[in-house]
Design an enzyme around this catalytic site. Structure first.
Site, mmCIF file in Angstrom:
data_model
loop_
_atom_site.group_PDB
_atom_site.id
_atom_site.type_symbol
_atom_site.label_atom_id
_atom_site.label_comp_id
_atom_site.label_asym_id
_atom_site.label_seq_id
_atom_site.Cartn_x
_atom_site.Cartn_y
_atom_site.Cartn_z
ATOM 1 N N GLN A 99 31.591 75.400 -67.961
ATOM 2 C CA GLN A 99 33.080 75.083 -68.172
ATOM 3 C C GLN A 99 33.774 76.507 -68.329
ATOM 4 O OE1 GLN A 99 33.634 71.582 -71.147
ATOM 5 N NE2 GLN A 99 31.421 72.391 -71.332
ATOM 6 N N VAL A 101 34.961 80.354 -67.956
ATOM 7 C CA VAL A 101 35.722 81.066 -67.065
ATOM 8 C C VAL A 101 35.597 82.415 -66.979
ATOM 9 C CG1 VAL A 101 37.781 79.298 -66.981
ATOM 10 C CG2 VAL A 101 37.941 81.373 -68.522
ATOM 11 N N ASP A 102 34.746 82.934 -68.014
ATOM 12 C CA ASP A 102 33.989 84.110 -67.928
ATOM 13 C C ASP A 102 33.005 84.477 -66.702
ATOM 14 O OD1 ASP A 102 31.417 83.669 -69.129
ATOM 15 O OD2 ASP A 102 32.314 83.355 -70.898
ATOM 16 N N HIS A 117 35.810 74.958 -64.248
ATOM 17 C CA HIS A 117 36.954 75.369 -64.805
ATOM 18 C C HIS A 117 37.716 76.447 -64.345
ATOM 19 C CE1 HIS A 117 36.510 72.504 -68.456
ATOM 20 N NE2 HIS A 117 36.882 71.755 -67.166
ATOM 21 N N CYS A 146 53.329 87.959 -55.240
ATOM 22 C CA CYS A 146 52.401 87.944 -54.054
ATOM 23 C C CYS A 146 53.104 88.713 -52.877
ATOM 24 C CB CYS A 146 52.418 86.524 -53.612
ATOM 25 S SG CYS A 146 51.421 86.133 -51.854
ATOM 26 N N GLY A 186 26.455 74.841 -76.296
ATOM 27 C CA GLY A 186 27.683 75.600 -77.041
ATOM 28 C C GLY A 186 29.081 74.896 -76.393
ATOM 29 N N SER A 188 31.955 71.566 -77.128
ATOM 30 C CA SER A 188 32.378 70.408 -77.849
ATOM 31 C C SER A 188 32.159 69.097 -77.296
ATOM 32 C CB SER A 188 33.703 70.601 -78.556
ATOM 33 O OG SER A 188 34.677 70.935 -77.236
ATOM 34 N N ASN A 212 23.473 73.573 -80.271
ATOM 35 C CA ASN A 212 24.997 73.751 -80.719
ATOM 36 C C ASN A 212 24.890 74.249 -82.234
ATOM 37 O OD1 ASN A 212 27.703 73.740 -81.645
ATOM 38 N ND2 ASN A 212 27.969 72.775 -79.371
HETATM 39 C C1 BJW Z 1 28.105 77.449 -80.386
HETATM 40 C C2 BJW Z 1 27.769 78.839 -80.921
HETATM 41 C C3 BJW Z 1 26.652 79.507 -80.682
HETATM 42 C C4 BJW Z 1 29.956 78.126 -81.071
HETATM 43 N N1 BJW Z 1 25.519 78.832 -79.953
HETATM 44 N N2 BJW Z 1 26.966 76.884 -79.938
HETATM 45 C C5 BJW Z 1 39.342 61.273 -69.792
HETATM 46 C C6 BJW Z 1 39.286 60.770 -71.326
HETATM 47 C C7 BJW Z 1 40.161 61.632 -72.090
HETATM 48 C C8 BJW Z 1 41.147 62.625 -71.579
HETATM 49 C C9 BJW Z 1 40.886 62.951 -70.267
HETATM 50 C C10 BJW Z 1 40.167 62.328 -69.318
HETATM 51 N N3 BJW Z 1 40.200 62.607 -68.421
HETATM 52 C C11 BJW Z 1 40.932 63.777 -68.205
HETATM 53 C C12 BJW Z 1 41.566 63.835 -69.510
HETATM 54 C C13 BJW Z 1 42.414 64.764 -69.700
HETATM 55 C C14 BJW Z 1 41.997 66.092 -69.929
HETATM 56 C C15 BJW Z 1 41.083 66.032 -71.062
HETATM 57 O O1 BJW Z 1 39.871 66.177 -70.967
HETATM 58 N N4 BJW Z 1 41.679 66.179 -72.408
HETATM 59 C C16 BJW Z 1 40.815 66.186 -73.679
HETATM 60 C C17 BJW Z 1 40.954 67.416 -74.303
HETATM 61 C C18 BJW Z 1 41.197 64.946 -74.339
HETATM 62 N N5 BJW Z 1 41.434 66.737 -68.829
HETATM 63 C C19 BJW Z 1 42.058 67.449 -67.771
HETATM 64 O O2 BJW Z 1 43.118 67.470 -67.778
HETATM 65 C C20 BJW Z 1 41.138 68.070 -66.432
HETATM 66 N N6 BJW Z 1 41.858 67.695 -65.370
HETATM 67 C C21 BJW Z 1 41.796 66.241 -65.019
HETATM 68 O O3 BJW Z 1 41.359 65.505 -65.530
HETATM 69 O O4 BJW Z 1 42.122 66.202 -63.714
HETATM 70 C C22 BJW Z 1 42.660 64.696 -63.425
HETATM 71 C C23 BJW Z 1 44.137 64.694 -63.335
HETATM 72 C C24 BJW Z 1 44.706 65.102 -62.526
HETATM 73 C C25 BJW Z 1 46.262 64.809 -62.785
HETATM 74 C C26 BJW Z 1 46.824 64.133 -63.990
HETATM 75 C C27 BJW Z 1 45.608 63.910 -65.011
HETATM 76 C C28 BJW Z 1 44.506 64.083 -64.764
HETATM 77 C C29 BJW Z 1 41.274 69.463 -66.551
HETATM 78 C C30 BJW Z 1 40.687 69.945 -67.961
HETATM 79 C C31 BJW Z 1 40.899 71.418 -67.747
HETATM 80 C C32 BJW Z 1 40.442 72.289 -69.162
HETATM 81 N N7 BJW Z 1 40.717 73.541 -69.212
HETATM 82 C C33 BJW Z 1 40.388 74.495 -70.102
HETATM 83 C C34 BJW Z 1 41.133 75.851 -70.119
HETATM 84 C C35 BJW Z 1 40.492 76.646 -69.115
HETATM 85 C C36 BJW Z 1 41.520 77.934 -68.776
HETATM 86 C C37 BJW Z 1 41.447 78.768 -69.902
HETATM 87 O O5 BJW Z 1 40.161 79.387 -70.219
HETATM 88 O O6 BJW Z 1 42.240 79.137 -70.469
HETATM 89 O O7 BJW Z 1 38.997 74.657 -70.321
HETATM 90 S S1 BJW Z 1 40.578 73.568 -71.774
HETATM 91 C C38 BJW Z 1 39.206 74.423 -72.487
HETATM 92 O O8 BJW Z 1 38.414 73.470 -72.995
HETATM 93 C C39 BJW Z 1 38.449 75.186 -71.510
HETATM 94 C C40 BJW Z 1 36.972 74.563 -71.680
HETATM 95 O O9 BJW Z 1 36.363 74.977 -70.598
HETATM 96 C C41 BJW Z 1 37.035 73.342 -72.203
HETATM 97 C C42 BJW Z 1 35.826 73.024 -73.039
HETATM 98 O O10 BJW Z 1 35.728 73.671 -74.031
HETATM 99 P P1 BJW Z 1 34.290 74.294 -74.851
HETATM 100 O O11 BJW Z 1 33.703 75.173 -73.814
HETATM 101 O O12 BJW Z 1 33.675 73.083 -75.111
HETATM 102 O O13 BJW Z 1 34.908 74.944 -76.027
HETATM 103 P P2 BJW Z 1 35.077 74.483 -77.387
HETATM 104 O O14 BJW Z 1 35.820 75.630 -78.340
HETATM 105 O O15 BJW Z 1 35.536 73.238 -77.461
HETATM 106 O O16 BJW Z 1 33.770 74.115 -78.028
HETATM 107 C C43 BJW Z 1 32.795 75.448 -78.232
HETATM 108 C C44 BJW Z 1 31.286 74.830 -78.844
HETATM 109 O O17 BJW Z 1 30.627 75.867 -79.019
HETATM 110 C C45 BJW Z 1 31.541 74.203 -80.314
HETATM 111 O O18 BJW Z 1 30.958 72.954 -80.268
HETATM 112 C C46 BJW Z 1 30.907 75.045 -81.248
HETATM 113 O O19 BJW Z 1 29.963 74.374 -82.370
HETATM 114 C C47 BJW Z 1 29.931 75.661 -80.385
HETATM 115 N N8 BJW Z 1 29.484 77.080 -80.683
HETATM 116 N N9 BJW Z 1 29.247 79.250 -81.276
HETATM 117 C C48 BJW Z 1 25.724 77.566 -79.882
HETATM 118 N N10 BJW Z 1 26.459 80.889 -81.035
HETATM 119 ZN ZN ZN Z 2 52.123 83.954 -51.685
#
Ligand code: BJW
Ligand code: ZN
Length: 253
Positions: A99, A101-102, A117, A146, A186, A188, A212
């Site tokens: 997930q 983006v790095d 992502h 652009c 790593g 959530s 995690n």
């Molecule tokens: C360690 C550690 C160490 C720390 N060792 N561990 C179904 C149900 C409910 C909602 C939805 C659903 N389907 C769609 C949705 C809506 C939405 C969604 O999911 N919302 C929820 C938040 C409720 N999803 C979307 O909108 C997606 N699109 C989609 O569904 O399209 C269809 C559609 C079209 C039109 C209308 C509607 C729907 C797109 C989701 C895009 C997410 N983008 C982001 C931002 C990317 C850009 C950027 O970087 O700025 O992606 S959000 C952000 O969260 C990023 C991440 O990839 C993503 C996940 O986060 P991640 O990686 O889990 O990080 P953290 O911080 O949450 O957790 C870190 C973990 O590491 C923790 O657990 C720590 O404990 C642990 N940790 N140090 C091991 N050393």
């Molecule tokens: Zn263009």
């Protein structure tokens, strides 16, 4: 550390491993996670930064936020967790569905990566969709335009409400169906559809291992939850795997 006997057995027999990763794997490289007390969104609201409407409302602010993060990513180095995942390729078919983006998995040497992502090191024009490398706009403090159509340039990351890029999700789902062990590292596991990947792996018979520093939404569904830092746990699992895969099998006559 001592690993669970059924996990050791699975690791011994496995051919195909899937690593489903999130921001936590890059935390030890100095890249902030999103959620949690020191996360990027502890002070800033995601909906004000990570959606197309936020970008259209305040493009320069959103652009600047990504420029700030790109600088951190550019200076960061893959850590022992990324490197261990790449090393598993010596003994297994390995797929990484991230997930993040790095580009740290690629820089660590992993060869099969699906970026659900998108990528912070790419940009594209919102109008004509021409792609640009971030190096071209390295010093731009405001949204660049652009050169073909004068449209605004945005980072090639997936914002809330946007579909995942290209075939990344179907590819990831296919790999989930085929793997023997799925490591959930790593993340959530609250963002969908990405979080369906390990669920699909389980439905198709994979053994789920979560790594995690704390329990998550998916912990109750996994076969084995290992609490600890991925940069410490993954090298230990690699060492175990290397011992299993290189040990002399007893002669059967
Ligand atoms: C360690 C550690 C160490 C720390 N060792 N561990 C179904 C149900 C409910 C909602 C939805 C659903 N389907 C769609 C949705 C809506 C939405 C969604 O999911 N919302 C929820 C938040 C409720 N999803 C979307 O909108 C997606 N699109 C989609 O569904 O399209 C269809 C559609 C079209 C039109 C209308 C509607 C729907 C797109 C989701 C895009 C997410 N983008 C982001 C931002 C990317 C850009 C950027 O970087 O700025 O992606 S959000 C952000 O969260 C990023 C991440 O990839 C993503 C996940 O986060 P991640 O990686 O889990 O990080 P953290 O911080 O949450 O957790 C870190 C973990 O590491 C923790 O657990 C720590 O404990 C642990 N940790 N140090 C091991 N050393
Ligand atoms: Zn263009």
């Amino acid at each position: 550390m001592e690993f669970k006997p059924d996990f050791i057995d699975r690791l011994n027999k496995a051919k195909s491993l899937l690593f489903f990763t999130g921001a936590g794997i890059s935390a030890e490289s100095g890249i902030a996670t999103f959620r949690g007390k020191d996360g990027l969104w502890s002070k800033l609201k995601p909906e004000e930064l990570a959606s197309f409407s936020a970008f259209m409302k305040n493009p320069d602010m959103v652009w600047e936020w990504y420029q700030y993060r790109r600088e951190i990513v550019e200076k960061a180095k893959p850590n022992k967790g990324h490197l261990a995942i790449a090393e598993f390729e010596k003994f297994y078919d390995v797929n990484v569905v991230t997930q993040n983006v790095d580009d740290l998995h690629a820089r660590a040497g992993s060869t099969n990566i699906d970026e659900l992502h998108g990528s912070i090191v790419r940009n594209f024009c919102v109008d004509c969709k021409t792609f640009y490398n971030h190096q071209e706009f390295k010093f731009d403090k405001k949204v660049p335009r652009c050169e073909k159509c004068n449209g605004m340039i945005r980072p090639d990351v997936v914002w809330f409400g946007e579909n995942l890029r290209g075939n990344a999700f179907p590819n990831g789902e296919q790999k989930a169906k085929e793997c023997d062990i799925c490591f959930i590292v790593g993340t959530s596991a609250i963002v969908y559809p990405a979080a369906y990947i390990p669920i699909t792996a389980k439905q198709y018979g994979a053994y789920l291992v979560e790594i995690n520093i704390e329990p998550t939404e998916i912990s109750y569904q996994v076969d084995y939850s290992i609490l600890g830092k991925s940069g410490e746990i993954l090298p230990e699992i690699f060492e175990l795997a290397a011992n299993l895969k290189t040990k002399k099998q007893p002669n059967i006559f």
